[in-house]
Structures are given as C-alpha cells and as structure tokens.
Design a protein around this motif. Structure first.
Motif, PDB file in Angstrom:
ATOM      1  N   UNK A 153       0.850  -1.198   0.000  1.00 11.85           N
ATOM      2  CA  UNK A 153       0.000   0.000   0.000  1.00 11.85           C
ATOM      3  C   UNK A 153       0.885   1.248   0.000  1.00 11.85           C
ATOM      4  N   UNK A 154       2.043   1.134   0.669  1.00  6.58           N
ATOM      5  CA  UNK A 154       2.892   2.302   0.869  1.00  6.58           C
ATOM      6  C   UNK A 154       4.136   2.275  -0.009  1.00  6.58           C
ATOM      7  N   UNK A 155       4.174   1.345  -0.969  1.00  5.21           N
ATOM      8  CA  UNK A 155       5.359   1.248  -1.808  1.00  5.21           C
ATOM      9  C   UNK A 155       5.577   2.560  -2.567  1.00  5.21           C
ATOM     10  N   UNK A 156       6.847   2.898  -2.778  1.00 14.15           N
ATOM     11  CA  UNK A 156       7.109   4.224  -3.351  1.00 14.15           C
ATOM     12  C   UNK A 156       6.600   4.360  -4.784  1.00 14.15           C
ATOM     13  N   UNK A 157       6.475   3.219  -5.502  1.00 11.19           N
ATOM     14  CA  UNK A 157       5.931   3.315  -6.851  1.00 11.19           C
ATOM     15  C   UNK A 157       4.451   3.705  -6.802  1.00 11.19           C
ATOM     16  N   UNK A 158       3.790   3.355  -5.683  1.00 12.78           N
ATOM     17  CA  UNK A 158       2.392   3.737  -5.518  1.00 12.78           C
ATOM     18  C   UNK A 158       2.285   5.258  -5.406  1.00 12.78           C
ATOM     19  N   UNK A 159       3.213   5.851  -4.634  1.00 10.73           N
ATOM     20  CA  UNK A 159       3.237   7.316  -4.541  1.00 10.73           C
ATOM     21  C   UNK A 159       3.442   7.924  -5.919  1.00 10.73           C
ATOM     22  N   UNK A 160       4.337   7.300  -6.694  1.00 14.14           N
ATOM     23  CA  UNK A 160       4.612   7.796  -8.038  1.00 14.14           C
ATOM     24  C   UNK A 160       3.374   7.721  -8.916  1.00 14.14           C
ATOM     25  N   UNK A 161       2.622   6.622  -8.768  1.00 16.37           N
ATOM     26  CA  UNK A 161       1.411   6.442  -9.573  1.00 16.37           C
ATOM     27  C   UNK A 161       0.371   7.510  -9.264  1.00 16.37           C
ATOM     28  N   UNK A 162       0.165   7.747  -7.962  1.00 15.07           N
ATOM     29  CA  UNK A 162      -0.837   8.749  -7.573  1.00 15.07           C
ATOM     30  C   UNK A 162      -0.430  10.117  -8.111  1.00 15.07           C
ATOM     31  N   UNK A 163       0.881  10.388  -8.017  1.00 14.51           N
ATOM     32  CA  UNK A 163       1.389  11.661  -8.518  1.00 14.51           C
ATOM     33  C   UNK A 163       1.153  11.766 -10.020  1.00 14.51           C
ATOM     34  N   UNK A 164       1.356  10.664 -10.707  1.00 11.28           N
ATOM     35  CA  UNK A 164       1.174  10.681 -12.150  1.00 11.28           C
ATOM     36  C   UNK A 164      -0.286  10.926 -12.527  1.00 11.28           C
ATOM     37  N   UNK A 165      -1.210  10.362 -11.727  1.00 12.20           N
ATOM     38  CA  UNK A 165      -2.633  10.590 -12.007  1.00 12.20           C
ATOM     39  C   UNK A 165      -2.934  12.088 -11.997  1.00 12.20           C
ATOM     40  N   UNK A 166      -2.364  12.776 -11.011  1.00 10.12           N
ATOM     41  CA  UNK A 166      -2.604  14.213 -10.893  1.00 10.12           C
ATOM     42  C   UNK A 166      -2.065  14.950 -12.118  1.00 10.12           C
ATOM     43  N   UNK A 167      -0.843  14.593 -12.514  1.00 11.28           N
ATOM     44  CA  UNK A 167      -0.217  15.276 -13.649  1.00 11.28           C
ATOM     45  C   UNK A 167      -0.944  14.947 -14.946  1.00 11.28           C
ATOM     46  N   UNK A 168      -1.269  13.670 -15.097  1.00  8.32           N
ATOM     47  CA  UNK A 168      -1.929  13.218 -16.316  1.00  8.32           C
ATOM     48  C   UNK A 168      -3.256  13.938 -16.498  1.00  8.32           C
ATOM     49  N   UNK A 169      -4.015  14.042 -15.413  1.00 11.06           N
ATOM     50  CA  UNK A 169      -5.323  14.665 -15.501  1.00 11.06           C
ATOM     51  C   UNK A 169      -5.223  16.167 -15.701  1.00 11.06           C
ATOM     52  N   UNK A 170      -4.223  16.755 -15.131  1.00 13.48           N
ATOM     53  CA  UNK A 170      -4.076  18.207 -15.222  1.00 13.48           C
ATOM     54  C   UNK A 170      -3.900  18.775 -13.832  1.00 13.48           C
ATOM     55  N   UNK A 171      -2.691  19.237 -13.584  1.00  8.23           N
ATOM     56  CA  UNK A 171      -2.320  19.677 -12.248  1.00  8.23           C
ATOM     57  C   UNK A 171      -3.073  20.955 -11.881  1.00  8.23           C
ATOM     58  N   UNK A 172      -3.591  20.985 -10.664  1.00 12.08           N
ATOM     59  CA  UNK A 172      -4.286  22.177 -10.211  1.00 12.08           C
ATOM     60  C   UNK A 172      -5.626  22.420 -10.885  1.00 12.08           C
ATOM     61  N   UNK A 173      -6.237  21.368 -11.448  1.00 10.75           N
ATOM     62  CA  UNK A 173      -7.593  21.516 -11.976  1.00 10.75           C
ATOM     63  C   UNK A 173      -8.512  20.671 -11.099  1.00 10.75           C
ATOM     64  N   UNK A 174      -9.796  21.049 -11.033  1.00 11.72           N
ATOM     65  CA  UNK A 174     -10.653  20.379 -10.057  1.00 11.72           C
ATOM     66  C   UNK A 174     -10.894  18.912 -10.398  1.00 11.72           C
ATOM     67  N   UNK A 175     -11.285  18.605 -11.633  1.00 10.42           N
ATOM     68  CA  UNK A 175     -11.607  17.207 -11.950  1.00 10.42           C
ATOM     69  C   UNK A 175     -10.417  16.453 -12.535  1.00 10.42           C
TER      70      UNK A 175
END
Lengths: 316, 307
Positions: free
Chosen positions: A237-259
């Motif tokens: 659950x806490x593996x560092x690649x998981x942190x990377x994945x969550x971060x990527x979701x934010x970037x992929x979707x658009x950083x600082x946008x609501x949806x």
C-alpha cells in the motif's frame, strides 16, 4: 465553460448509472474495477490539493493510503469491526502522521521536499514490513469488512460502489470549497509568489501545514476504502511506486484543476487494465508501454488531459 | 562486543559505502550541474549488472565482461540523455521525477524482456572468490575487499578529474553558473551529455560490482536508488565531497544498525521487544538520520558552493 459543465454532468451520470448497466449485462467485474479507480481518484484528489494548488511535490502520498489501511486492518485483527470507529482512527492517524511529516518537510523546499517526503514514506513502508504481528512482509487478510451498521453493507458490491462514489463527489466539492476559500487563496498565493504573500502579511508555513494535514486525512479515507476493497492489507500500500502512480494521475489529468485527478486516475488505471488484459507480448510486458506513455505525457502534454478539454483556460 | 566482528562489519559498511558513493557521484553531479532529478539512475545500475553478466558469458572473461559492461552502460546513458532527458533540464522537478519514473518502468520491463524475470547469479573468477586472512582470525572475502579498493580508487580519480583537469574545471563552473559557462563559448549541451554518460557509467560500475553479491533482477536498482538519494541529501546536493561523506556515513550506519542494533537494544529493553523492534529500527535508521540532518541543516552536511 458550459462545455466543461456538460462533460462533468455526463461523467457523473455515467458513474452513477454504471452499476445498473453492469448488473443488467451481468458484468460485475466492472463495478469492482470502477470502484478501485474511484478510490485512487480520491487519493489523487487529496494529493492535488497540496501538489496542484499548494505546489508541494509530495513523493510520499501513499503513506496515508497505508495508514488508513493499517488502521482498519489492525483494529479488525483485534476484533473491532465498527466501521465508524475504524474511520475515525484511520482519519485521525493519517492526520497525525501528516502533521509530523509535514512539520519537518515543509521547512524544506524543492528537491529536498521531494526527497524527505519519500524518505518518510520509506520509513513507514519498512515499519510495515517489520510488523510481524500484523502480517509483516506477507500482509494481513482483513477478517471482516468494516461494519457500518445498517447504513451501507460493504459486502454488497453495488452498495460499496455508491459509497465510494459519494465520497469522491463529496471530496471533489470539499476541495473546490477549500481552494476557493480565504484559506485556499493563501495556499495558492504562496505557491505562485511566496515573497509577495509574506509581504502582504501571511506566513505560508501554518497554511501549508494545515493543507498538508487535510490532504493526508483525505488520503487516509482512501486507504480506509481501499483496504475494504481489497480485503487484504500489504505493506505495498505504501510502496514508493504507488506514490509515483498517484502523482502521475494528478499530472496526467491536469495539475491544479478540479476534476483533473479523477480524469487521470481513470485514464491511467483503465489503460493499465486494458494493457495487462491483452494477450501476447503487450499483455505480458504492459509496464513497458505504461512507462513510455508516462514519459511521453510529461514531455508533450504539459497541461494534462484537462488542458485538452474544451473551454480550458489558458493561464500561462 | 566482539572486536573481530566489529572490524568485519566496519569493512562491510565501508564496502556498502563505496558502492553508494559510485552511484551518488553521478547523481549528485547531474543534480548540481543540470538541476535535474534523475530517478532512472538506478536503472543504469541495473543495466550495468545485467550487461556484465551477459558480456562475461559471451566473452568468457570476467575482465572483458566488466569493461564491455562499463562501455555499454555509458552508451545507454548517453542515448537516454540525448533522446529523453535533455529536454527536461529546463522543466520543474515534478516533470523530471515523473518522466524518469516512467523510464524506470520502461527499463525494468526491457531487461525482463531480454533476460527474463528470474534472478541471475554470476560466478566470480577463481582469483576473486576466496577469502584472505587480514589479521589473525579475521578472514574477509577477497571480492568485497576489491570493491572497497576499486571504490576508493575511483573516488581518488574523481577528485583528481574534478579539481585538477580542464574538464573538472568546466564541471565546477557549470555547477556554479551555467549561463556564464555557455556565454564563454563552452558547448554546454555536450558537457551535460558527458557528465550524464560518465555518471551512468559509474552507476553501471556499482551495478557490475554488486552483481555477484546481490541477485541480478529487474527492479534491483530501486532500493539502492532511494538509499543513494538519502546519501546525497545528507551530504548536500551537488557536492562530490558531500557524496563521499554521506555514502560512508549511510553505509556505516545501515550496516552497523543491522548488525548491532538488536543486541544493543536487547541490553536496554527486554530481548523479546528487541527481537521485534531491532530489525524495524535498523531498516528505518538511515531515513531517520536523513530527517534529523534535514531538520538541523536543510542544505546537507557539505553544501556545494556557489549556489
């Protein structure tokens, strides 16, 4: 703006109706898949609060996913199945850990901030591995899902789906309110120009710390839902690649946008599911393609998917 | 405490320390000069280890295998820099972290495609596989001793290159003021590629030498990568001196923690509690150290000058 609103409504309607359609066609697998995606969307939403609006590049957000998960699993292991109590502990523990990590990390900035948040999550990861009483490296089977009284039966796939859906929509709204409040203004201001923010009389530190704690607590809720979803807890659950994945979701979707984070979670996880489900070379080595996809998105789609939607504002 | 055991663990710590240093040197230069976070540095370590195994089998000679692996890693590093990373220098750290995170997934899967997912084990040549009696009752593996010597020699060589040669002068100048260096007519892009390539080759060397001790498998570069980040953050980003000091400190603390923390705790608290807490604390020790250093000296112990 109107086109975006229509898309948002279509998206929400789709998610609201998806279980009915899936049940009608007897494709229950998709309910599970979408539920998992939405849980990660919640985690990504919470990270976006500090990463997107606050400019705090936390490379350790999976820590709170883990804390939320461990809170439920450890209580369940000792026979405490009360879902509300578990939720309280999950949120409280996540907030407390975020307070400690944030209090130290936010004093640093830039690359040091990225590294120190990563280091703290590694610490928790190794702590999880060495907790032999709670499964250690192998993990721990959840004896029973959280008992939410008569409110929602988490054993019922569809009911659980709607709970996750409701939490996601609620958090989307909550973050929207936070970002547009006076508090959120200070967070955003100190991201875009720290010196000016100080000059008009705000010290960014307590505001940033508060945002960090809120994001941690929200991700703790995602952890609470995720462990109930998998019914199995592992230190991964806490593996560092998981942190990377969550971060990527934010970037992929658009950083600082609501949806954006929700969009990012959907595209990444559905793509992963699609690729890994394929037969032959692609299915076997899907991570190769995910890796390439990641590199290409970062190199060429700077504003993320939300930037491609109609009506996207150009503010840079 | 047993003196022989202590000396042996000190040597182990030193050996781990120099391995970390080989990785840290390249990473800290790329940080310091290009202002670039490169998570894919661990992939170069893995590529080096794989190439060494493959080249040794192909040529039948350990030495030829090692040399080929170093050249190979250098080339892989240069190609990666030119194709993907070059455009990232001007981007913010977030983009760099994500793109190089993608490269990790890519390289892990690539080696799995070429060599399979199962761990490879490589044999050592006869001359390096024995033990040597350093002092009475202390027999130490020749190979580990060789790693220490090679690592220290490379450190010396790096010190010479950075402080005494023209290339080193350019590297130092690039670290303190990029714009000025390129204004003086230096091809800064070429300099970046050279630095990146040699950084990759040093990581490759670390991987080559680690191969026979640890298993060679996809993802082997990730754990050490995070430890190397701890090293350069403790030492001060961009500073070779800091990388060396940080590497030795982290190598020692980690090794000593794993060897002696449990017995030491056992003397303080009950042995059963120490049994549980010892290994946990030992694996968290270097991260705790990093948190303490950052809280007290946010720039690291030996911050690079000129920033």
């Amino acid at each position: 703006m109107r086109a975006r609103l229509v898309l948002l409504i279509v998206g929400i309607a789709f998610l609201a109706l998806a279980p009915l359609v899936a049940t009608a066609f007897d494709q229950l697998f998709y309910i599970d898949l979408l539920r998992r995606v939405m849980i990660f969307a919640i985690a990504a939403l919470s990270l976006n609060l500090i990463l997107g609006y606050g400019g705090m590049v936390s490379f350790g957000h999976a820590a709170y996913l883990g804390i939320g998960g461990y809170a439920v699993a450890i209580l369940a292991h000792h026979g405490i199945h009360n879902g509300f109590l578990q939720l309280g502990v999950a949120v409280g523990a996540s907030a407390l850990v975020a307070l400690v990590i944030g209090a130290i990390s936010i004093r640093t900035s830039g690359i040091y901030f990225i590294m120190i948040t990563l280091a703290f999550t590694q610490m928790l990861y190794f702590l999880g591995i060495s907790l032999d009483a709670y499964g250690g490296d192998d993990g721990l089977r959840l004896a029973a899902r959280s008992d939410l009284g008569g409110l929602v039966d988490l054993g019922n796939s569809t009911a659980f789906y709607y709970l996750v859906f409701a939490v996601m929509i609620a958090f989307l709204y909550l973050i929207h309110r936070i970002v547009n409040s006076r508090f959120g203004m200070v967070i955003r201001a100190s991201n875009s120009n720290e010196a000016r923010t100080r000059a008009i009389g705000f010290s960014p530190y307590p505001y940033r710390l508060a945002a960090f704690v809120i994001a941690g607590a929200m991700c703790g809720v995602a952890g609470y839902l995720f462990v109930n979803h998998t019914a199995y807890l592992t230190p991964d659950f806490m593996h560092w690649t998981r942190s990377g994945e969550i971060m990527f979701m934010v970037i992929l979707g658009g950083i600082g946008t609501s949806v954006g984070p929700i969009l990012g979670a959907f595209v990444l996880l559905l793509l992963e599911d699609l690729l890994s489900g394929m037969t032959g070379f692609v299915g076997q080595h899907w991570q190769l393609f995910i890796g390439l996809f990641l590199v290409l998105v970062v190199l060429f789609a700077k504003r993320g998917l939300a930037g491609l939607l109609p009506g996207a504002q150009r503010n840079d | 405490m047993n003196a022989i055991l202590f000396v042996e663990q000190t040597l182990n710590g030193l050996q781990f320390g120099v391995t970390l240093f080989l990785m840290a040197a390249g990473l800290t230069l790329v940080f310091g000069i290009m202002n670039m976070v490169n998570l894919a540095h661990g992939a170069m370590y893995m590529v080096g280890a794989y190439l060494a195994v493959a080249a040794t089998q192909w040529t039948g000679s350990y030495l030829a295998g090692v040399l080929l692996a170093l050249v190979g890693t250098l080339l892989v590093g240069v190609v990666t820099e030119v194709v993907a990373l070059r455009t990232l220098y001007e981007r913010d750290h977030l983009d760099q972290v994500l793109a190089t995170f993608g490269l990790i997934l890519f390289f892990n899967e690539l080696v799995a495609i070429i060599w399979g997912r199962a761990a490879l084990f490589s044999d050592l040549p006869q001359a390096l596989s024995g033990h040597i009696e350093l002092v009475t009752n202390l027999r130490y593996p020749v190979y580990r001793l060789m790693i220490i010597i090679v690592g220290l020699l490379v450190a010396l060589l790096l010190w010479y290159v950075v402080t005494r040669t023209r290339l080193g002068m350019l590297i130092r100048a690039g670290a303190s003021n990029r714009t000025m260096v390129s204004a003086l007519g230096i091809n800064i892009r070429l300099l970046y590629t050279i630095v990146f390539g040699f950084g990759a080759a040093l990581a490759g060397l670390a991987g080559v030498m680690a191969g026979p001790i640890y298993a060679v498998q996809p993802g082997m570069g990730e754990l050490i990568l995070i430890q190397v980040f701890v090293v350069i953050v403790i030492g001060g980003i961009g500073s070779i001196r800091g990388a060396l000091a940080g590497a030795i400190i982290v190598g020692m603390v980690d090794t000593m923690g794993r060897a002696f923390l449990k017995p030491a705790l056992g003397a303080l608290i009950s042995p059963t509690a120490a049994e549980a807490a010892g290994p946990a604390l030992a694996s968290m020790l270097i991260y705790l150290l990093m948190a303490v250093v950052l809280a007290l000296r946010p720039e690291g112990l030996f911050p690079a000058r000129g920033h």
